[in-house]
Scaffold this active site. Structure first.
Site, short mmCIF file in Angstrom:
data_model
loop_
_atom_site.label_atom_id
_atom_site.label_comp_id
_atom_site.label_asym_id
_atom_site.label_seq_id
_atom_site.Cartn_x
_atom_site.Cartn_y
_atom_site.Cartn_z
CG ASP A 8 -1.73 1.11 1.48
OD1 ASP A 8 -2.40 1.50 0.53
OD2 ASP A 8 -1.73 1.66 2.61
CG ASP A 10 -1.94 7.42 3.49
OD1 ASP A 10 -1.02 7.90 4.17
OD2 ASP A 10 -3.15 7.55 3.78
N GLY A 46 -7.29 4.52 3.41
CA GLY A 46 -7.24 3.32 2.58
C GLY A 46 -8.41 3.16 1.63
CB VAL A 47 -11.94 3.92 1.56
CG1 VAL A 47 -12.08 2.74 2.50
CG2 VAL A 47 -12.16 5.22 2.31
NE ARG A 49 -9.09 11.74 -5.61
CZ ARG A 49 -8.59 11.83 -6.85
NH1 ARG A 49 -9.25 12.52 -7.77
NH2 ARG A 49 -7.45 11.24 -7.18
CB SER A 116 -3.55 7.06 -3.81
OG SER A 116 -3.27 8.33 -4.34
CE LYS A 117 -9.44 7.24 -9.54
NZ LYS A 117 -10.69 7.95 -9.72
CG ASN A 118 -2.82 11.97 -6.46
OD1 ASN A 118 -2.59 12.71 -7.41
ND2 ASN A 118 -3.96 12.02 -5.78
CG ASP A 169 -2.00 2.60 6.42
OD1 ASP A 169 -2.35 2.16 5.30
OD2 ASP A 169 -2.32 3.72 6.84
P1 B16 Z 1 -6.44 9.69 -4.07
P2 B16 Z 1 -3.59 4.15 0.20
C1 B16 Z 1 -5.45 6.04 0.12
O1 B16 Z 1 -4.12 5.66 0.02
C2 B16 Z 1 -5.60 7.02 1.28
O2 B16 Z 1 -5.33 6.36 2.52
C3 B16 Z 1 -7.04 7.51 1.31
O3 B16 Z 1 -7.19 8.45 2.35
C4 B16 Z 1 -7.37 8.14 -0.06
O4 B16 Z 1 -8.73 8.53 -0.07
C5 B16 Z 1 -7.11 7.14 -1.16
O5 B16 Z 1 -5.76 6.69 -1.10
C6 B16 Z 1 -7.36 7.72 -2.54
O6 B16 Z 1 -6.37 8.67 -2.85
O7 B16 Z 1 -7.46 10.72 -3.73
O8 B16 Z 1 -5.03 10.23 -4.12
O9 B16 Z 1 -6.80 8.90 -5.30
O10 B16 Z 1 -3.54 3.92 1.67
O11 B16 Z 1 -4.52 3.19 -0.54
O12 B16 Z 1 -2.23 4.21 -0.44
MG MG Z 2 -2.82 3.10 3.44
#
Ligand code: B16
Ligand code: MG
Length: 219
Positions: A8, A10, A46-47, A49, A116-118, A169
């Site tokens: 993962d 974040d 972890g969920v 956006r 995350s798409k980032n 996490d």
């Molecule tokens: P994005 P992970 C998750 O990261 C974040 O924990 C969560 O808070 C966020 O909403 C999700 O990515 C989507 O991220 O807005 O950047 O697409 O823990 O899956 O790495």
């Molecule tokens: Mg995470």
């Protein structure tokens, strides 16, 4: 025998929890004049956006249509991207590079399984791109706790889920790994009761323990 490790982002490779949540906080202040409760942070971890937005809107009983949701989610992402724009290798969490080196030496494949798409931007920014053999695109997949992201990584390499290990996490992420039929390492401050092994940080996993985990001897 573990052949693929799925990380993962974040809370595992770097921490962007604060940046995600402050972007949501500014959005809710600006649009609804609400100070969001910090206790909601854990529910957005972890969920995806849009799922995170739903958690916050539902909590405050705010009912808006799909196009308003998409526009808020986009606005949050712009604010979030400004907050992570300066991320560099100093943002890697403790022991991450050492762990990736151990896996590389043992010729174990590594994939990024972030919601995350980032994720691709961050992987490059914190200079970990060279360790990863595959990055799952979460765009068309169901959000964790569904197992889709983890299963996608396994199927990309044609590796059976029982030969894969996921590191997460967040509660939703551990549930996704277990639903995928993989060994789950939980990392960080949360309890993560469903994890097969729980540590606070990577350095807690000794070489001996890595040996056991990777050989599938740690049940
Ligand atoms: P994005 P992970 C998750 O990261 C974040 O924990 C969560 O808070 C966020 O909403 C999700 O990515 C989507 O991220 O807005 O950047 O697409 O823990 O899956 O790495
Ligand atoms: Mg995470």
């Amino acid at each position: 025998m573990i052949k693929l490790v799925i990380f993962d982002m974040d809370g595992v490779l770097t921490s962007t929890t604060h940046e995600h949540f402050s972007a949501w906080a500014s959005l809710f202040k600006h649009h609804f004049n609400l100070e969001i409760d910090p206790l909601l942070e854990v529910k957005t971890k972890g969920v995806s956006r849009l799922e995170s937005l739903k958690v916050l809107l539902d909590h405050y009983g705010i009912d808006i249509n799909e196009s308003a949701r998409l526009s808020l989610a986009q606005e949050k992402n712009i604010a979030y991207q400004q907050l992570i724009a300066q991320f560099d290798e100093s943002k890697c969490l403790p022991g991450v590079i050492e762990c990736l080196e151990v896996l590389k030496r043992r010729k174990i494949l590594c994939a990024l399984g972030s919601a995350s798409k980032n994720g691709p931007f961050l992987l490059k920014a914190i200079k970990l791109e060279k360790y990863f053999d595959y990055v799952v695109d979460p765009t068309l997949l169901r959000s964790k706790p569904y197992p889709d992201i983890f299963l996608k990584a396994a199927s990309h390499f044609g590796i059976s889920p029982q030969d894969c290990l996921g590191i997460e996490d967040a509660e939703a992420g551990i549930e996704a790994i277990k639903r995928a039929g993989m060994f789950a390492i939980g990392i960080g401050p949360e309890q993560l009761n469903q994890a097969d092994l729980k540590v606070k940080t990577f350095p807690e996993i000794s070489q001996k323990l890595w040996d056991e985990i990777l050989r599938g001897k740690k049940e």
